[in-house]
Design a protein around this motif. Structure first.
Motif, short mmCIF file in Angstrom:
data_model
loop_
_atom_site.label_atom_id
_atom_site.label_comp_id
_atom_site.label_asym_id
_atom_site.label_seq_id
_atom_site.Cartn_x
_atom_site.Cartn_y
_atom_site.Cartn_z
N GLU A 93 123.12 26.01 -13.57
CA GLU A 93 123.57 25.78 -12.19
C GLU A 93 125.09 25.88 -12.09
OE1 GLU A 93 121.95 22.04 -10.97
OE2 GLU A 93 119.90 22.81 -10.88
N ALA A 94 125.80 25.38 -13.10
CA ALA A 94 127.26 25.47 -13.10
C ALA A 94 127.71 26.92 -13.19
CB ALA A 94 127.84 24.65 -14.25
N GLU A 95 127.04 27.70 -14.04
CA GLU A 95 127.38 29.13 -14.15
C GLU A 95 127.11 29.84 -12.84
OE1 GLU A 95 125.15 30.60 -17.45
OE2 GLU A 95 126.43 29.61 -18.93
N CYS A 96 125.99 29.50 -12.20
CA CYS A 96 125.64 30.12 -10.91
C CYS A 96 126.68 29.75 -9.85
CB CYS A 96 124.24 29.68 -10.49
SG CYS A 96 123.68 30.43 -8.95
N ALA A 97 127.06 28.48 -9.82
CA ALA A 97 128.07 28.04 -8.84
C ALA A 97 129.41 28.71 -9.11
CB ALA A 97 128.21 26.52 -8.89
N SER A 98 129.76 28.86 -10.38
CA SER A 98 131.02 29.52 -10.72
C SER A 98 130.99 30.98 -10.29
CB SER A 98 131.25 29.41 -12.23
OG SER A 98 132.41 30.11 -12.59
N ALA A 99 129.87 31.64 -10.53
CA ALA A 99 129.75 33.04 -10.12
C ALA A 99 129.81 33.16 -8.60
CB ALA A 99 128.45 33.64 -10.65
N HIS A 100 129.17 32.24 -7.90
CA HIS A 100 129.19 32.25 -6.43
C HIS A 100 130.61 32.01 -5.92
CE1 HIS A 100 127.58 31.98 -2.42
NE2 HIS A 100 128.15 30.79 -2.25
N ALA A 101 131.32 31.07 -6.54
CA ALA A 101 132.70 30.79 -6.13
C ALA A 101 133.58 32.01 -6.37
CB ALA A 101 133.24 29.58 -6.89
N GLU A 102 133.38 32.70 -7.49
CA GLU A 102 134.17 33.89 -7.78
C GLU A 102 133.85 34.98 -6.75
OE1 GLU A 102 136.98 36.26 -9.31
OE2 GLU A 102 136.63 34.17 -9.83
N GLN A 103 132.58 35.12 -6.39
CA GLN A 103 132.19 36.11 -5.38
C GLN A 103 132.85 35.79 -4.04
OE1 GLN A 103 128.03 36.14 -4.54
NE2 GLN A 103 128.09 38.09 -3.46
N LEU A 104 132.87 34.50 -3.68
CA LEU A 104 133.52 34.11 -2.42
C LEU A 104 135.02 34.38 -2.46
CD1 LEU A 104 131.67 30.78 -1.59
CD2 LEU A 104 131.43 32.99 -0.47
N ARG A 105 135.65 34.14 -3.62
CA ARG A 105 137.09 34.44 -3.74
C ARG A 105 137.36 35.93 -3.55
NH1 ARG A 105 136.89 31.15 -8.61
NH2 ARG A 105 137.39 29.04 -7.98
N GLN A 106 136.49 36.76 -4.13
CA GLN A 106 136.67 38.21 -3.99
C GLN A 106 136.47 38.64 -2.54
OE1 GLN A 106 133.92 39.85 -6.80
NE2 GLN A 106 135.22 39.40 -8.57
#
Length: 179
Positions: free
Chosen positions: A89-102
C-alpha cells in the motif's frame, strides 16, 4: 507420542524387573520376606512414582510450550502478511503521489501566467502622420476633477505608456474587487 511409548516401555521393564526380583527373592528367601527387603522395595516404588510424576509434569510443560510456539508462529505469519500488505500500500501510495506530481508539473507548464501585455490588442507602430495627432482622451489616465477628493498620491508617477497601462489595470482590478 513416542515419549508416551517410551514411558510405557520403561514401566513394562520396571514391572518385569520387579517380578524377576520378587521371584528370585521368593525362591531364595524363606516364605516371609525380611523387613529390610520390603522397606527397600517400598522406597524404590516411591522413587519411581516421584520420577513418573516429574516426567508427567515436564511433558505437560513441553506440550504447553509447543502449543504456545504454534500460536506464536501463526501470529508471526499474520504480522508478516500485514507488513507485506502495508508495504504494498505504501508503494502504491508513493507511485500515486509521484503520478500526481508529474501531472501537476504538466499542468503548471500548460497554465503559465500570461503577461498583461498579451491581453491588450497589439498597437501598430505610429507612422509620421499619426504621430502628429494627439492620442484620444480615453487612452490617457483619468484626471480627477476639481470637485472630487483626491486620493493619496504615491511618490511614484507613471511615465511610460506601459506604466500608465499597468496603473489602469490595477485600478480596474481594484474596481472589480470592490476596493
Amino acid at each position: 507420542m513416542d515419549r508416551r511409548d517410551t514411558m510405557a516401555q520403561g514401566r513394562q521393564q520396571n514391572n518385569g524387573s520387579r517380578q524377576r526380583c520378587a521371584q528370585s527373592a521368593a525362591a531364595k528367601a524363606p516364605a516371609e520376606p525380611p523387613k529390610a527387603v520390603c522397606a527397600q522395595l517400598e522406597q524404590m516404588n516411591r522413587k519411581l512414582a516421584a520420577a513418573s510424576a516429574e516426567i508427567l509434569r515436564y511433558q505437560t510443560r513441553l506440550f504447553a510450550c509447543e502449543r504456545q510456539m504454534a500460536a506464536l508462529r501463526q501470529e508471526n505469519a499474520q504480522l508478516a502478511a500485514a507488513c507485506e500488505q502495508a508495504r504494498q500500500e505504501a508503494e502504491c501510495a508513493s507511485a500515486h503521489a509521484e503520478q500526481l506530481r508529474q501531472e501537476l508539473a504538466r499542468h503548471a507548464e500548460a497554465v503559465r501566467p500570461v503577461p498583461v501585455a498579451a491581453h491588450t490588442s497589439p498597437q501598430p507602430e505610429p507612422s509620421a502622420a499619426q504621430s502628429q495627432r494627439p492620442e484620444p482622451e480615453a487612452e490617457q489616465p483619468p484626471q480627477p476633477g476639481p470637485e472630487a477628493p483626491q486620493p493619496a498620491q504615491p511618490d511614484w508617477k507613471p511615465q511610460t505608456r506601459l506604466e500608465h497601462l499597468s496603473v489602469e489595470l490595477m485600478n480596474w482590478f481594484d474596481d472589480m474587487m470592490g476596493a
